[in-house]
Scaffold this motif. Sequence first.
Motif, PDB file in Angstrom:
ATOM      1  N   SER A 120      31.194  66.300  61.215  1.00 35.03           N
ATOM      2  CA  SER A 120      31.330  65.923  59.801  1.00 35.03           C
ATOM      3  C   SER A 120      31.994  67.091  59.078  1.00 35.03           C
ATOM      4  CB  SER A 120      29.968  65.649  59.163  1.00 35.03           C
ATOM      5  OG  SER A 120      29.248  66.857  59.053  1.00 35.03           O
ATOM      6  N   GLY A 121      32.520  66.799  57.900  1.00 34.11           N
ATOM      7  CA  GLY A 121      33.152  67.863  57.129  1.00 34.11           C
ATOM      8  C   GLY A 121      32.175  68.989  56.818  1.00 34.11           C
ATOM      9  N   SER A 122      30.947  68.617  56.501  1.00 36.58           N
ATOM     10  CA  SER A 122      29.936  69.627  56.164  1.00 36.58           C
ATOM     11  C   SER A 122      29.685  70.566  57.340  1.00 36.58           C
ATOM     12  CB  SER A 122      28.613  68.955  55.786  1.00 36.58           C
ATOM     13  OG  SER A 122      28.802  68.023  54.769  1.00 36.58           O
ATOM     14  N   GLU A 123      29.570  69.981  58.531  1.00 33.68           N
ATOM     15  CA  GLU A 123      29.353  70.812  59.723  1.00 33.68           C
ATOM     16  C   GLU A 123      30.539  71.745  59.975  1.00 33.68           C
ATOM     17  OE1 GLU A 123      28.650  69.073  63.576  1.00 33.68           O
ATOM     18  OE2 GLU A 123      27.124  67.810  62.686  1.00 33.68           O
ATOM     19  N   LEU A 254      40.340  77.629  54.239  1.00 30.02           N
ATOM     20  CA  LEU A 254      40.877  76.509  53.464  1.00 30.02           C
ATOM     21  C   LEU A 254      40.211  75.218  53.922  1.00 30.02           C
ATOM     22  CD1 LEU A 254      44.656  77.367  52.986  1.00 30.02           C
ATOM     23  CD2 LEU A 254      42.725  77.764  51.437  1.00 30.02           C
ATOM     24  N   ASP A 255      39.576  74.550  52.973  1.00 30.49           N
ATOM     25  CA  ASP A 255      38.879  73.301  53.261  1.00 30.49           C
ATOM     26  C   ASP A 255      39.886  72.159  53.112  1.00 30.49           C
ATOM     27  OD1 ASP A 255      37.316  71.079  53.438  1.00 30.49           O
ATOM     28  OD2 ASP A 255      35.790  71.754  52.015  1.00 30.49           O
ATOM     29  N   GLU A 256      40.374  71.693  54.276  1.00 26.98           N
ATOM     30  CA  GLU A 256      41.367  70.610  54.301  1.00 26.98           C
ATOM     31  C   GLU A 256      40.710  69.299  54.733  1.00 26.98           C
ATOM     32  OE1 GLU A 256      44.914  70.674  53.946  1.00 26.98           O
ATOM     33  OE2 GLU A 256      45.444  72.811  53.952  1.00 26.98           O
ATOM     34  N   ALA A 283      38.601  67.019  58.798  1.00 25.49           N
ATOM     35  CA  ALA A 283      37.760  65.866  59.207  1.00 25.49           C
ATOM     36  C   ALA A 283      38.555  64.607  58.866  1.00 25.49           C
ATOM     37  CB  ALA A 283      36.405  65.893  58.487  1.00 25.49           C
ATOM     38  N   LYS A 284      37.925  63.668  58.228  1.00 30.48           N
ATOM     39  CA  LYS A 284      38.492  62.436  57.664  1.00 30.48           C
ATOM     40  C   LYS A 284      39.802  61.964  58.317  1.00 30.48           C
ATOM     41  CE  LYS A 284      36.273  63.435  53.227  1.00 30.48           C
ATOM     42  NZ  LYS A 284      35.466  62.385  52.654  1.00 30.48           N
ATOM     43  N   GLY A 285      40.952  62.369  57.759  1.00 32.68           N
ATOM     44  CA  GLY A 285      42.249  61.840  58.186  1.00 32.68           C
ATOM     45  C   GLY A 285      42.610  62.172  59.624  1.00 32.68           C
TER      46      GLY A 285
HETATM   47  N1  PLP Z   1      34.876  69.206  52.155  1.00 30.64           N
HETATM   48  C1  PLP Z   1      35.584  68.383  51.378  1.00 30.64           C
HETATM   49  C2  PLP Z   1      36.791  68.894  50.660  1.00 30.64           C
HETATM   50  C3  PLP Z   1      35.205  67.034  51.238  1.00 30.64           C
HETATM   51  O1  PLP Z   1      35.927  66.229  50.459  1.00 30.64           O
HETATM   52  C4  PLP Z   1      34.065  66.578  51.936  1.00 30.64           C
HETATM   53  C5  PLP Z   1      33.636  65.175  51.807  1.00 30.64           C
HETATM   54  O2  PLP Z   1      34.129  64.407  51.026  1.00 30.64           O
HETATM   55  C6  PLP Z   1      33.354  67.484  52.727  1.00 30.64           C
HETATM   56  C7  PLP Z   1      33.788  68.784  52.823  1.00 30.64           C
HETATM   57  C8  PLP Z   1      32.125  67.046  53.468  1.00 30.64           C
HETATM   58  O3  PLP Z   1      32.440  66.147  54.495  1.00 30.64           O
HETATM   59  P1  PLP Z   1      31.321  65.211  55.120  1.00 30.64           P
HETATM   60  O4  PLP Z   1      30.901  64.254  54.081  1.00 30.64           O
HETATM   61  O5  PLP Z   1      32.001  64.562  56.286  1.00 30.64           O
HETATM   62  O6  PLP Z   1      30.201  66.100  55.573  1.00 30.64           O
END
Ligand code: PLP
Length: 455
Positions: A120-123, A254-256, A283-285
């Motif tokens: 996940s993005g958080s991880e 950098l949080d992409e 993550a995501k894309g």
């Molecule tokens: N960083 C950014 C810039 C985000 O937009 C998000 C989620 O929207 C996260 C981190 C966290 O990602 P996740 O919800 O997959 O843990």
Amino acid sequence: MTTEQATNGLEAAQAVLADEQAHLFRGWVQQGAYRGMPVQGAQGSWFWDYAGNRFLDFSSQLVYANLGHQHPRLVAAVKEQADRLCVIAPHFAEASRSTAARKIAEVAPEGLDRVLFTNSGSEAIENAVRLARLHTGRHKLLSAYHSFHGATSTAIHLTGDPRRWRNDTGAAGVSRFFAPYLYRSAFYSETEEQECARALDHLEQVIVLEGAQTIAAIVFEPIGGTSSGVLIPPDGYLAGVRELCDRYGIMLVLDEVMVGFGRTGTWFAADHWGVRPDLITFAKGVNSGYLPLSGVIISDEIVETFSKTPYPGGTTYSGQPMACAVAVAAIDTMRDEGVLEHAARLGRDVFGPELAKIAERHPCVGEVRGIGAMWAIELVKNKETREMYIGYDAPDRFSPQGAELMGAFMSRGLNLMVYLNRVNITPPCNISEADARDGLARIDDALSVADQHCT
Ligand code: PLP
């Protein structure tokens, strides 16, 4: 009646809702007060409910379905990998995992060649911070007020937006700064140049006053995502942050997670300015969210630190092969179908000019801004005073004003996110021009609901 017993669409929808109301604990919302709309299917930029009502997905769900719904190449990748090998633990070598890592490294800036996969993005953020702390031997972190970095412990502390408030124990060692936001400048700036120079001066003061030698990393979204306001820094800002990091021995993370992999018309948002960070979270894309996948792309210098000592972190599902197989297909598809170029052109030729016209027509629109397939309409109660349409006392779509506006969009067949005082437009990066124009027309119509509350 359960979902399995349902014999028609209406029964199925009711059963889905009943199970959900009884057994699902949802994140971010008040339990019991929220009912999710039952969705039966999706294709391309559209999804539909059990009654056959179609919705244009102008949010790509939570800004991750960058290649839209049910893309045949991504679906085929899931099926092929499922037939071949569903699971294999991270300590084995596996073809889709190694190919995904190589392809991600190929599109990353020079000198960032290795990928730590997470789920996940958080991880990804948690691990980027851990890498930076262990590499520097420092603990403190800096992040921007207008930011979102996730919901886990360090990630939510890094987050600037209101979702942090009730989670913040002050324990994570984070200090915050103001990044450029000319429309609501913290520095009384009137031009992009002033905003850039003053925001960099301010950041340097924060670094010095926090004790530069204690700061492990600055964690920053190179273009602020939808939670942060779709904030595009002025030219020179990101390079300036890089320069400050170099001067004070701070890692630039950098949080992409949201803006990477095509969203802004490039592989990474930092590509717009050619800035090389020390760590990138994604993550995501990366695989359009068809299966959970995220990670950290790590600079050679940081990798070197962990060639002398083990990295004390990792997860059971790191580099899950099915998720990686979709990432390989997603990166190939983006390249083969010219998705980055398409998103960039839509931003330049469709969203930019059309939203500018919408801004002129509606009293509730203070500013529109964006790039590629990511745009925000900033809503105001009054264009002169710029008073926020939805303020920090009711900071989300569940506020009465937000719910009214969401209802106005949904009743026009448009799935859109309203967050704080912004309407966020983030359709699939491969949305057709016709669908993009169709969605904009629906927005134009729906905004009259907000206009009524303006002075
Ligand atoms: N960083 C950014 C810039 C985000 O937009 C998000 C989620 O929207 C996260 C981190 C966290 O990602 P996740 O919800 O997959 O843990």
